[in-house]
Write a protein that holds these residues in place. Structure first.
Motif, mmCIF file in Angstrom:
data_model
loop_
_atom_site.group_PDB
_atom_site.id
_atom_site.type_symbol
_atom_site.label_atom_id
_atom_site.label_comp_id
_atom_site.label_asym_id
_atom_site.label_seq_id
_atom_site.Cartn_x
_atom_site.Cartn_y
_atom_site.Cartn_z
ATOM 1 N N LEU A 181 0.838 -1.194 0.000
ATOM 2 C CA LEU A 181 0.000 0.000 0.000
ATOM 3 C C LEU A 181 0.875 1.248 0.000
ATOM 4 O O LEU A 181 1.770 1.394 0.846
ATOM 5 C CB LEU A 181 -0.928 -0.014 1.208
ATOM 6 C CG LEU A 181 -2.038 -1.080 1.115
ATOM 7 C CD1 LEU A 181 -2.501 -1.515 2.485
ATOM 8 C CD2 LEU A 181 -3.206 -0.544 0.290
ATOM 9 N N THR A 182 0.622 2.136 -0.972
ATOM 10 C CA THR A 182 1.482 3.302 -1.156
ATOM 11 C C THR A 182 0.664 4.599 -1.165
ATOM 12 O O THR A 182 -0.561 4.586 -1.293
ATOM 13 C CB THR A 182 2.249 3.212 -2.493
ATOM 14 O OG1 THR A 182 1.301 3.227 -3.578
ATOM 15 C CG2 THR A 182 3.073 1.931 -2.565
ATOM 16 N N MET A 183 1.394 5.710 -1.016
ATOM 17 C CA MET A 183 0.820 7.054 -1.127
ATOM 18 C C MET A 183 -0.339 7.255 -0.148
ATOM 19 O O MET A 183 -1.378 7.834 -0.468
ATOM 20 C CB MET A 183 0.384 7.322 -2.578
ATOM 21 C CG MET A 183 1.517 7.075 -3.561
ATOM 22 S SD MET A 183 1.073 7.275 -5.291
ATOM 23 C CE MET A 183 1.143 9.048 -5.426
ATOM 24 N N TYR A 184 -0.136 6.759 1.062
ATOM 25 C CA TYR A 184 -1.174 6.796 2.096
ATOM 26 C C TYR A 184 -1.228 8.154 2.780
ATOM 27 O O TYR A 184 -0.206 8.758 3.125
ATOM 28 C CB TYR A 184 -0.895 5.702 3.131
ATOM 29 C CG TYR A 184 -1.764 5.771 4.360
ATOM 30 C CD1 TYR A 184 -3.054 5.253 4.348
ATOM 31 C CD2 TYR A 184 -1.288 6.350 5.539
ATOM 32 C CE1 TYR A 184 -3.857 5.303 5.480
ATOM 33 C CE2 TYR A 184 -2.080 6.406 6.674
ATOM 34 C CZ TYR A 184 -3.368 5.880 6.635
ATOM 35 O OH TYR A 184 -4.159 5.936 7.756
ATOM 36 N N MET A 185 -2.452 8.634 2.995
ATOM 37 C CA MET A 185 -2.709 9.797 3.834
ATOM 38 C C MET A 185 -3.741 9.399 4.895
ATOM 39 O O MET A 185 -4.629 8.595 4.619
ATOM 40 C CB MET A 185 -3.231 10.972 3.004
ATOM 41 C CG MET A 185 -2.235 11.498 1.994
ATOM 42 S SD MET A 185 -2.892 12.886 1.017
ATOM 43 C CE MET A 185 -3.068 14.136 2.293
ATOM 44 N N ARG A 186 -3.607 9.975 6.052
ATOM 45 C CA ARG A 186 -4.479 9.585 7.153
ATOM 46 C C ARG A 186 -5.851 10.255 6.996
ATOM 47 O O ARG A 186 -6.098 11.338 7.512
ATOM 48 C CB ARG A 186 -3.858 9.950 8.501
ATOM 49 C CG ARG A 186 -4.474 9.217 9.695
ATOM 50 C CD ARG A 186 -3.791 9.640 10.979
ATOM 51 N NE ARG A 186 -2.367 9.386 10.931
ATOM 52 C CZ ARG A 186 -1.816 8.199 11.203
ATOM 53 N NH1 ARG A 186 -2.580 7.174 11.515
ATOM 54 N NH2 ARG A 186 -0.507 8.043 11.149
ATOM 55 N N ASN A 187 -6.726 9.585 6.240
ATOM 56 C CA ASN A 187 -8.095 10.057 6.104
ATOM 57 C C ASN A 187 -9.013 8.855 5.923
ATOM 58 O O ASN A 187 -8.553 7.724 5.766
ATOM 59 C CB ASN A 187 -8.238 11.056 4.941
ATOM 60 C CG ASN A 187 -7.818 10.467 3.616
ATOM 61 O OD1 ASN A 187 -8.217 9.363 3.254
ATOM 62 N ND2 ASN A 187 -7.001 11.205 2.857
ATOM 63 N N ARG A 188 -10.303 9.092 5.942
ATOM 64 C CA ARG A 188 -11.255 7.986 5.927
ATOM 65 C C ARG A 188 -11.195 7.185 4.626
ATOM 66 O O ARG A 188 -11.251 5.950 4.653
ATOM 67 C CB ARG A 188 -12.681 8.516 6.141
ATOM 68 C CG ARG A 188 -13.726 7.405 6.266
ATOM 69 C CD ARG A 188 -15.024 7.927 6.830
ATOM 70 N NE ARG A 188 -15.612 8.960 5.970
ATOM 71 C CZ ARG A 188 -16.747 9.593 6.257
ATOM 72 N NH1 ARG A 188 -17.387 9.341 7.388
ATOM 73 N NH2 ARG A 188 -17.220 10.514 5.430
ATOM 74 N N LEU A 189 -11.055 7.872 3.502
ATOM 75 C CA LEU A 189 -11.009 7.172 2.221
ATOM 76 C C LEU A 189 -9.811 6.239 2.151
ATOM 77 O O LEU A 189 -9.949 5.062 1.789
ATOM 78 C CB LEU A 189 -10.947 8.180 1.067
ATOM 79 C CG LEU A 189 -10.737 7.585 -0.328
ATOM 80 C CD1 LEU A 189 -11.868 6.641 -0.689
ATOM 81 C CD2 LEU A 189 -10.592 8.699 -1.368
#
Length: 255
Positions: A181-189
Protein backbone atom coordinates in the motif's frame (compact mmCIF):
# COMPACT_ATOMS: atom_id res chain seq x y z
CA UNK A 1 20.42 -18.62 -6.30
CA UNK A 2 18.94 -15.16 -6.24
CA UNK A 3 15.23 -14.47 -6.46
CA UNK A 4 13.77 -12.35 -9.23
CA UNK A 5 10.87 -10.04 -8.35
CA UNK A 6 8.85 -7.96 -10.78
CA UNK A 7 7.29 -4.70 -9.56
CA UNK A 8 4.10 -4.58 -11.58
CA UNK A 9 1.04 -2.38 -11.89
CA UNK A 10 -0.44 -1.28 -15.20
CA UNK A 11 -1.61 1.96 -13.59
CA UNK A 12 1.00 4.71 -13.58
CA UNK A 13 1.80 6.91 -10.62
CA UNK A 14 1.26 4.31 -7.89
CA UNK A 15 4.80 4.31 -6.49
CA UNK A 16 6.08 1.32 -8.44
CA UNK A 17 9.47 2.75 -9.44
CA UNK A 18 9.84 4.55 -6.11
CA UNK A 19 9.29 1.24 -4.32
CA UNK A 20 11.67 -0.71 -6.54
CA UNK A 21 14.47 1.84 -6.11
CA UNK A 22 14.08 2.39 -2.39
CA UNK A 23 13.51 -1.23 -1.39
CA UNK A 24 16.57 -2.21 -3.45
CA UNK A 25 18.68 0.43 -1.71
CA UNK A 26 17.35 -0.52 1.74
CA UNK A 27 18.15 -4.20 1.17
CA UNK A 28 21.63 -3.34 -0.09
CA UNK A 29 22.09 -1.24 3.05
CA UNK A 30 21.11 -4.35 5.04
CA UNK A 31 23.94 -6.30 3.44
CA UNK A 32 22.13 -7.98 0.56
CA UNK A 33 23.38 -8.09 -3.02
CA UNK A 34 20.73 -6.40 -5.15
CA UNK A 35 20.41 -5.74 -8.88
CA UNK A 36 17.69 -3.46 -10.23
CA UNK A 37 16.73 -4.11 -13.84
CA UNK A 38 15.05 -1.03 -15.30
CA UNK A 39 12.61 -2.42 -17.86
CA UNK A 40 10.59 0.76 -18.33
CA UNK A 41 11.38 2.99 -21.35
CA UNK A 42 10.86 6.04 -19.13
CA UNK A 43 14.03 4.95 -17.29
CA UNK A 44 13.03 6.61 -14.02
CA UNK A 45 14.66 3.87 -11.94
CA UNK A 46 17.90 4.45 -13.83
CA UNK A 47 17.98 8.18 -13.14
CA UNK A 48 16.67 7.63 -9.61
CA UNK A 49 19.88 5.72 -8.86
CA UNK A 50 22.05 8.53 -10.18
CA UNK A 51 22.78 7.01 -13.60
CA UNK A 52 22.47 9.28 -16.63
CA UNK A 53 20.10 7.66 -19.14
CA UNK A 54 22.39 8.61 -22.03
CA UNK A 55 25.56 7.54 -20.24
CA UNK A 56 24.87 3.78 -20.15
CA UNK A 57 26.89 2.06 -22.87
CA UNK A 58 24.40 -0.81 -23.00
CA UNK A 59 20.77 -0.80 -21.88
CA UNK A 60 18.10 -3.41 -21.30
CA UNK A 61 17.10 -2.89 -24.93
CA UNK A 62 20.37 -4.47 -26.09
CA UNK A 63 19.88 -7.32 -23.62
CA UNK A 64 16.55 -8.46 -25.03
CA UNK A 65 16.89 -7.47 -28.70
CA UNK A 66 20.59 -8.03 -29.44
CA UNK A 67 21.34 -10.70 -26.84
CA UNK A 68 24.06 -8.56 -25.25
CA UNK A 69 25.39 -10.26 -22.06
CA UNK A 70 23.70 -8.75 -19.01
CA UNK A 71 26.83 -9.18 -16.91
CA UNK A 72 28.66 -6.75 -19.20
CA UNK A 73 25.86 -4.17 -18.92
CA UNK A 74 25.71 -3.97 -15.11
CA UNK A 75 26.41 -0.52 -13.69
CA UNK A 76 27.61 -0.29 -10.10
CA UNK A 77 26.18 2.51 -7.96
CA UNK A 78 26.61 3.26 -4.23
CA UNK A 79 23.01 2.12 -3.69
CA UNK A 80 22.71 -1.11 -5.70
CA UNK A 81 23.69 -2.45 -9.11
CA UNK A 82 21.53 -1.49 -12.08
CA UNK A 83 20.76 -2.56 -15.61
CA UNK A 84 19.92 0.78 -17.16
CA UNK A 85 17.09 1.65 -19.51
CA UNK A 86 16.55 4.39 -22.05
CA UNK A 87 13.99 5.44 -24.64
CA UNK A 88 15.20 2.80 -27.12
CA UNK A 89 13.34 0.21 -25.04
CA UNK A 90 10.04 1.75 -26.17
CA UNK A 91 10.49 0.03 -29.55
CA UNK A 92 11.36 -3.36 -28.10
CA UNK A 93 7.73 -4.39 -27.69
CA UNK A 94 7.25 -4.21 -31.45
CA UNK A 95 10.59 -5.82 -32.30
CA UNK A 96 10.00 -8.72 -29.91
CA UNK A 97 6.80 -9.73 -31.72
CA UNK A 98 8.72 -11.32 -34.57
CA UNK A 99 11.25 -13.15 -32.37
CA UNK A 100 11.16 -16.80 -31.32
CA UNK A 101 10.31 -17.35 -27.64
CA UNK A 102 9.66 -13.62 -27.39
CA UNK A 103 8.12 -13.93 -23.92
CA UNK A 104 11.39 -15.26 -22.49
CA UNK A 105 13.91 -12.73 -23.84
CA UNK A 106 14.37 -11.04 -20.44
CA UNK A 107 14.44 -14.37 -18.60
CA UNK A 108 17.29 -15.60 -20.80
CA UNK A 109 19.16 -12.33 -20.19
CA UNK A 110 18.82 -12.39 -16.39
CA UNK A 111 19.29 -16.10 -15.60
CA UNK A 112 23.14 -15.99 -15.81
CA UNK A 113 23.13 -13.30 -13.08
CA UNK A 114 21.09 -15.19 -10.49
CA UNK A 115 24.09 -16.62 -8.67
CA UNK A 116 25.65 -13.18 -8.23
CA UNK A 117 22.75 -11.57 -6.36
CA UNK A 118 20.38 -12.23 -3.49
CA UNK A 119 17.62 -10.30 -5.27
CA UNK A 120 17.04 -9.07 -8.79
CA UNK A 121 14.24 -6.51 -9.08
CA UNK A 122 12.51 -5.68 -12.36
CA UNK A 123 10.86 -2.29 -12.63
CA UNK A 124 8.10 -2.75 -15.23
CA UNK A 125 6.37 -0.21 -17.47
CA UNK A 126 2.86 0.95 -16.49
CA UNK A 127 1.08 -1.33 -18.96
CA UNK A 128 0.26 -4.97 -19.58
CA UNK A 129 2.03 -5.46 -22.90
CA UNK A 130 4.97 -7.55 -24.11
CA UNK A 131 7.62 -5.91 -21.95
CA UNK A 132 5.60 -6.59 -18.81
CA UNK A 133 4.87 -10.12 -20.02
CA UNK A 134 8.63 -10.65 -20.35
CA UNK A 135 9.09 -9.52 -16.77
CA UNK A 136 6.36 -11.88 -15.53
CA UNK A 137 7.98 -14.78 -17.38
CA UNK A 138 11.39 -13.94 -15.89
CA UNK A 139 10.21 -13.44 -12.30
CA UNK A 140 9.75 -15.82 -9.40
CA UNK A 141 7.41 -13.45 -7.60
CA UNK A 142 5.42 -10.29 -8.27
CA UNK A 143 5.24 -7.34 -5.89
CA UNK A 144 2.22 -5.14 -6.57
CA UNK A 145 2.20 -1.54 -5.30
CA UNK A 146 -1.36 -0.32 -4.69
CA UNK A 147 -2.13 3.36 -4.29
CA UNK A 148 -4.53 4.05 -1.44
CA UNK A 149 -7.35 5.24 -3.69
CA UNK A 150 -10.40 3.42 -5.04
CA UNK A 151 -9.49 4.06 -8.67
CA UNK A 152 -6.25 2.18 -8.07
CA UNK A 153 -8.23 -0.89 -7.02
CA UNK A 154 -10.27 -1.04 -10.23
CA UNK A 155 -7.41 -2.30 -12.40
CA UNK A 156 -6.24 -4.98 -9.98
CA UNK A 157 -8.61 -7.63 -11.33
CA UNK A 158 -7.16 -7.27 -14.83
CA UNK A 159 -3.61 -7.47 -13.48
CA UNK A 160 -4.38 -10.51 -11.34
CA UNK A 161 -6.04 -12.20 -14.30
CA UNK A 162 -2.89 -11.63 -16.37
CA UNK A 163 -0.74 -13.09 -13.60
CA UNK A 164 -3.02 -16.14 -13.40
CA UNK A 165 -2.75 -16.70 -17.14
CA UNK A 166 1.05 -16.45 -17.06
CA UNK A 167 1.22 -18.83 -14.10
CA UNK A 168 -1.13 -21.22 -15.89
CA UNK A 169 1.10 -21.54 -18.93
CA UNK A 170 4.23 -19.49 -19.55
CA UNK A 171 5.65 -19.43 -15.99
CA UNK A 172 4.08 -22.04 -13.65
CA UNK A 173 6.39 -21.03 -10.79
CA UNK A 174 5.18 -17.44 -10.64
CA UNK A 175 3.71 -16.33 -7.30
CA UNK A 176 2.55 -13.09 -5.74
CA UNK A 177 5.06 -11.83 -3.19
CA UNK A 178 2.67 -9.28 -1.80
CA UNK A 179 0.63 -6.10 -2.11
CA UNK A 180 2.28 -2.88 -0.95
CA UNK A 181 0.00 0.00 0.00
CA UNK A 182 1.48 3.30 -1.16
CA UNK A 183 0.82 7.05 -1.13
CA UNK A 184 -1.17 6.80 2.10
CA UNK A 185 -2.71 9.80 3.83
CA UNK A 186 -4.48 9.59 7.15
CA UNK A 187 -8.10 10.06 6.10
CA UNK A 188 -11.26 7.99 5.93
CA UNK A 189 -11.01 7.17 2.22
CA UNK A 190 -7.43 5.91 2.44
CA UNK A 191 -8.27 3.93 5.58
CA UNK A 192 -11.16 2.25 3.76
CA UNK A 193 -8.88 1.24 0.87
CA UNK A 194 -6.34 -0.18 3.33
CA UNK A 195 -9.07 -2.19 5.05
CA UNK A 196 -10.40 -3.55 1.77
CA UNK A 197 -6.97 -4.63 0.51
CA UNK A 198 -6.14 -6.35 3.80
CA UNK A 199 -9.54 -8.01 4.02
CA UNK A 200 -9.39 -9.29 0.44
CA UNK A 201 -5.72 -10.32 0.24
CA UNK A 202 -5.03 -11.24 3.86
CA UNK A 203 -1.38 -11.97 4.67
CA UNK A 204 -0.32 -11.06 1.14
CA UNK A 205 -0.86 -7.40 2.07
CA UNK A 206 2.24 -5.95 3.70
CA UNK A 207 1.88 -4.50 7.18
CA UNK A 208 4.19 -1.64 6.20
CA UNK A 209 2.42 1.25 4.48
CA UNK A 210 4.25 3.85 2.40
CA UNK A 211 2.98 7.31 3.31
CA UNK A 212 2.84 10.34 1.04
CA UNK A 213 6.05 12.24 1.63
CA UNK A 214 7.56 15.16 -0.27
CA UNK A 215 11.07 13.77 0.19
CA UNK A 216 10.10 10.68 -1.83
CA UNK A 217 9.27 12.98 -4.72
CA UNK A 218 12.41 15.07 -4.36
CA UNK A 219 14.97 12.28 -4.03
CA UNK A 220 14.94 11.08 -7.69
CA UNK A 221 15.86 14.55 -8.95
CA UNK A 222 19.04 14.24 -6.86
CA UNK A 223 19.76 10.73 -8.17
CA UNK A 224 19.48 9.15 -4.73
CA UNK A 225 17.16 6.77 -2.86
CA UNK A 226 15.26 8.63 -0.17
CA UNK A 227 17.23 7.21 2.77
CA UNK A 228 20.43 8.63 1.25
CA UNK A 229 18.76 11.93 0.44
CA UNK A 230 17.10 12.49 3.82
CA UNK A 231 17.63 9.72 6.35
CA UNK A 232 15.14 11.23 8.77
CA UNK A 233 12.26 11.54 6.32
CA UNK A 234 9.07 9.56 6.81
CA UNK A 235 9.67 7.94 3.42
CA UNK A 236 13.07 6.71 4.59
CA UNK A 237 11.57 5.18 7.71
CA UNK A 238 8.80 3.53 5.66
CA UNK A 239 11.14 1.84 3.19
CA UNK A 240 13.59 0.72 5.86
CA UNK A 241 10.63 -0.82 7.69
CA UNK A 242 9.50 -2.44 4.44
CA UNK A 243 12.96 -3.96 3.97
CA UNK A 244 12.84 -5.46 7.45
CA UNK A 245 9.39 -6.92 6.82
CA UNK A 246 10.46 -8.19 3.40
CA UNK A 247 13.47 -10.00 4.86
CA UNK A 248 11.40 -11.43 7.71
CA UNK A 249 8.88 -12.84 5.23
CA UNK A 250 11.65 -14.35 3.17
CA UNK A 251 13.27 -16.00 6.18
CA UNK A 252 9.93 -17.64 6.98
CA UNK A 253 9.54 -18.76 3.37
CA UNK A 254 12.99 -20.38 3.31
CA UNK A 255 12.35 -22.47 6.43
Amino acid sequence: MGRILAFVNQKGGVGKTTSAVNLAAALQKAGKRVLLCDFDPQANATSGLGVEKSAAAHSTYELVIDGFPAADAVIHTPYCDVLASNVALSGAGVELVGMDAREYALKHALEPLRAQYDYIFIDCPPSLELLTLNALCAADQVLIPVQCEYLALEGLSKLLNTIRKVKGGLNPGLDIEGFLLTMYMRNRLNNQVVSEVREHFGPLAYDTIIQRNIRLGEAPSHGKPVMLYDAGAVGSENYLALAREFLKRNRKRSK
